[in-house]
Design a protein around this motif. Sequence first.
Motif, PDB file in Angstrom:
ATOM      1  N   GLY A 167       0.655  -1.221  -0.038  1.00  0.00           N
ATOM      2  CA  GLY A 167      -0.152  -0.039  -0.152  1.00  0.00           C
ATOM      3  C   GLY A 167       0.812   1.338  -0.066  1.00  0.00           C
ATOM      4  O   GLY A 167       0.599   1.941  -0.611  1.00  0.00           O
ATOM      5  N   PHE A 168       1.812   1.207   0.689  1.00  0.00           N
ATOM      6  CA  PHE A 168       2.539   2.479   0.818  1.00  0.00           C
ATOM      7  C   PHE A 168       3.475   2.774  -0.430  1.00  0.00           C
ATOM      8  O   PHE A 168       3.803   3.709  -0.833  1.00  0.00           O
ATOM      9  CB  PHE A 168       3.740   2.374   2.124  1.00  0.00           C
ATOM     10  N   PHE A 169       3.805   1.708  -1.081  1.00  0.00           N
ATOM     11  CA  PHE A 169       4.664   1.548  -2.279  1.00  0.00           C
ATOM     12  C   PHE A 169       3.770   2.066  -3.196  1.00  0.00           C
ATOM     13  O   PHE A 169       4.002   3.023  -4.240  1.00  0.00           O
ATOM     14  CB  PHE A 169       5.318   0.307  -2.704  1.00  0.00           C
ATOM     15  N   LEU A 170       2.385   1.609  -3.470  1.00  0.00           N
ATOM     16  CA  LEU A 170       1.574   1.971  -4.353  1.00  0.00           C
ATOM     17  C   LEU A 170       1.255   3.680  -4.085  1.00  0.00           C
ATOM     18  O   LEU A 170       0.919   4.214  -5.042  1.00  0.00           O
ATOM     19  CB  LEU A 170       0.312   1.426  -4.053  1.00  0.00           C
ATOM     20  N   ARG A 171       1.516   4.227  -3.190  1.00  0.00           N
ATOM     21  CA  ARG A 171       1.144   5.529  -2.755  1.00  0.00           C
ATOM     22  C   ARG A 171       2.027   6.424  -3.433  1.00  0.00           C
ATOM     23  O   ARG A 171       1.719   7.551  -3.839  1.00  0.00           O
ATOM     24  CB  ARG A 171       1.004   5.863  -1.372  1.00  0.00           C
ATOM     25  N   LEU A 172       3.142   5.757  -4.115  1.00  0.00           N
ATOM     26  CA  LEU A 172       4.198   6.745  -4.753  1.00  0.00           C
ATOM     27  C   LEU A 172       3.833   7.044  -6.255  1.00  0.00           C
ATOM     28  O   LEU A 172       4.095   7.859  -6.773  1.00  0.00           O
ATOM     29  CB  LEU A 172       5.593   5.966  -4.718  1.00  0.00           C
TER      30      LEU A 172
ATOM     31  N   ALA B 266      -7.042   0.820  -4.332  1.00  0.00           N
ATOM     32  CA  ALA B 266      -6.123  -0.127  -3.811  1.00  0.00           C
ATOM     33  C   ALA B 266      -5.314   0.308  -2.635  1.00  0.00           C
ATOM     34  O   ALA B 266      -5.106  -0.420  -1.662  1.00  0.00           O
ATOM     35  CB  ALA B 266      -5.205  -0.609  -5.042  1.00  0.00           C
ATOM     36  N   GLN B 267      -4.738   1.571  -2.850  1.00  0.00           N
ATOM     37  CA  GLN B 267      -3.729   1.920  -1.755  1.00  0.00           C
ATOM     38  C   GLN B 267      -4.641   2.374  -0.497  1.00  0.00           C
ATOM     39  O   GLN B 267      -3.986   1.841   0.725  1.00  0.00           O
ATOM     40  CB  GLN B 267      -3.093   3.051  -2.045  1.00  0.00           C
ATOM     41  N   GLN B 268      -5.908   2.765  -0.710  1.00  0.00           N
ATOM     42  CA  GLN B 268      -6.777   2.690   0.450  1.00  0.00           C
ATOM     43  C   GLN B 268      -7.105   1.725   1.260  1.00  0.00           C
ATOM     44  O   GLN B 268      -6.855   1.408   2.541  1.00  0.00           O
ATOM     45  CB  GLN B 268      -8.077   3.554   0.040  1.00  0.00           C
TER      46      GLN B 268
ATOM     47  N   VAL C 121      -5.076   1.123   4.853  1.00  0.00           N
ATOM     48  CA  VAL C 121      -6.253   1.644   5.714  1.00  0.00           C
ATOM     49  C   VAL C 121      -6.996   0.588   6.603  1.00  0.00           C
ATOM     50  O   VAL C 121      -7.052   0.404   7.697  1.00  0.00           O
ATOM     51  CB  VAL C 121      -7.326   2.731   5.382  1.00  0.00           C
ATOM     52  N   ILE C 122      -7.066  -0.384   5.512  1.00  0.00           N
ATOM     53  CA  ILE C 122      -7.905  -1.821   5.984  1.00  0.00           C
ATOM     54  C   ILE C 122      -7.333  -2.803   6.244  1.00  0.00           C
ATOM     55  O   ILE C 122      -7.417  -3.606   7.078  1.00  0.00           O
ATOM     56  CB  ILE C 122      -8.908  -1.738   4.774  1.00  0.00           C
TER      57      ILE C 122
ATOM     58  N   SER D  76     -16.180  -0.511   1.527  1.00  0.00           N
ATOM     59  CA  SER D  76     -17.407   0.158   0.773  1.00  0.00           C
ATOM     60  C   SER D  76     -17.293   1.657   0.869  1.00  0.00           C
ATOM     61  O   SER D  76     -17.472   2.526  -0.111  1.00  0.00           O
ATOM     62  CB  SER D  76     -18.555  -0.212   1.482  1.00  0.00           C
ATOM     63  N   ALA D  77     -16.831   2.147   1.909  1.00  0.00           N
ATOM     64  CA  ALA D  77     -16.511   3.576   2.231  1.00  0.00           C
ATOM     65  C   ALA D  77     -15.509   3.966   1.250  1.00  0.00           C
ATOM     66  O   ALA D  77     -15.608   5.098   0.678  1.00  0.00           O
ATOM     67  CB  ALA D  77     -16.348   3.938   3.806  1.00  0.00           C
ATOM     68  N   GLY D  78     -14.394   3.211   1.123  1.00  0.00           N
ATOM     69  CA  GLY D  78     -13.331   3.963   0.465  1.00  0.00           C
ATOM     70  C   GLY D  78     -13.952   3.782  -1.253  1.00  0.00           C
ATOM     71  O   GLY D  78     -13.409   4.707  -1.905  1.00  0.00           O
TER      72      GLY D  78
END
Length: 299
Positions: free
Chosen positions: A58-63, A77-79, A83-84, A147-149
Amino acid sequence: MSEPKHNGILKYEPSLVGNVAMGAIYAIEGLLFLYYIARHKNKWALCLPIGALASAAGFFLRLMMDPDNFKLTLYIAQQALVVISPSAFLAFNYMLYGRFIIAIDPEFGVDKAQSRSEKSRYSFIPPRIVGRTFIWSDAITFFIQMSAGGLQASGAKNNPSLVNLGDKMFLVGVSAQGISYCLFTTLLTVAVRRLIKEKQRTRVAQQKQSWLGLDRNTAMIAGSFYASSLFIIIRSIYRVVEFTQGYQGELISKEIYLFVLDAVPLVLAIGVWAINWPTVLLDRIAVQICPRLRSTFRE
């Protein structure tokens, strides 16, 4: 970690250093947990490295996220991963609780006929259903947050009301998850308190006393449980406040809060198990109390 200057759903340029650092730390922890699991044959603990490696991804995707060139699938995907996926960390602690009770209570598990309904003098909920109960709770809050994301991302460009609904759903999900974990911590506290009272009353473990009459290994796993729980609760409070503030809030507008109040606490929450792999401690406790229980912790 620059100041917010974008009007999209992502209000800052993701930090290269921060995201690479957090992703690398999670990846190292995940690989270390896989090593422990392979070495000690603890298949039940696979949720821990899976959660850590998912968080790393997830952190790598944020880049790859560009606040000026928004991509819905990448954001979702990153969320989901950042987060989850830490729900897996909670699940690990939930499953560990029952094994902890088995280790400290040699009378538990003697009557096979009682199976899941069997109670322990240390736990007011049958230990074998604790993990299942809280994991189901975790799963429900997981799907609420997913669902929220989706709602947040779907309304990011031109539907603020959809984003607002997503924020509210996230708030419900993280609040329920936090409340559930606080209830679990209460359950753990009752068990540890009852154990301490019994040890002090019977004056067990007078030799090598470590903490309030507990032997060193029991004190270490109890202390690790509390340290892990403290960091998880800190992270839960951050997420609740973040989504209470809403889409225009301070916490969601600066990436530094994500690192300091979410990523770092969770790294520490699972890091305590990297230092004290729990089944090693449980095996040592079982050897002292009831050697027949050793294999139980690997199941």
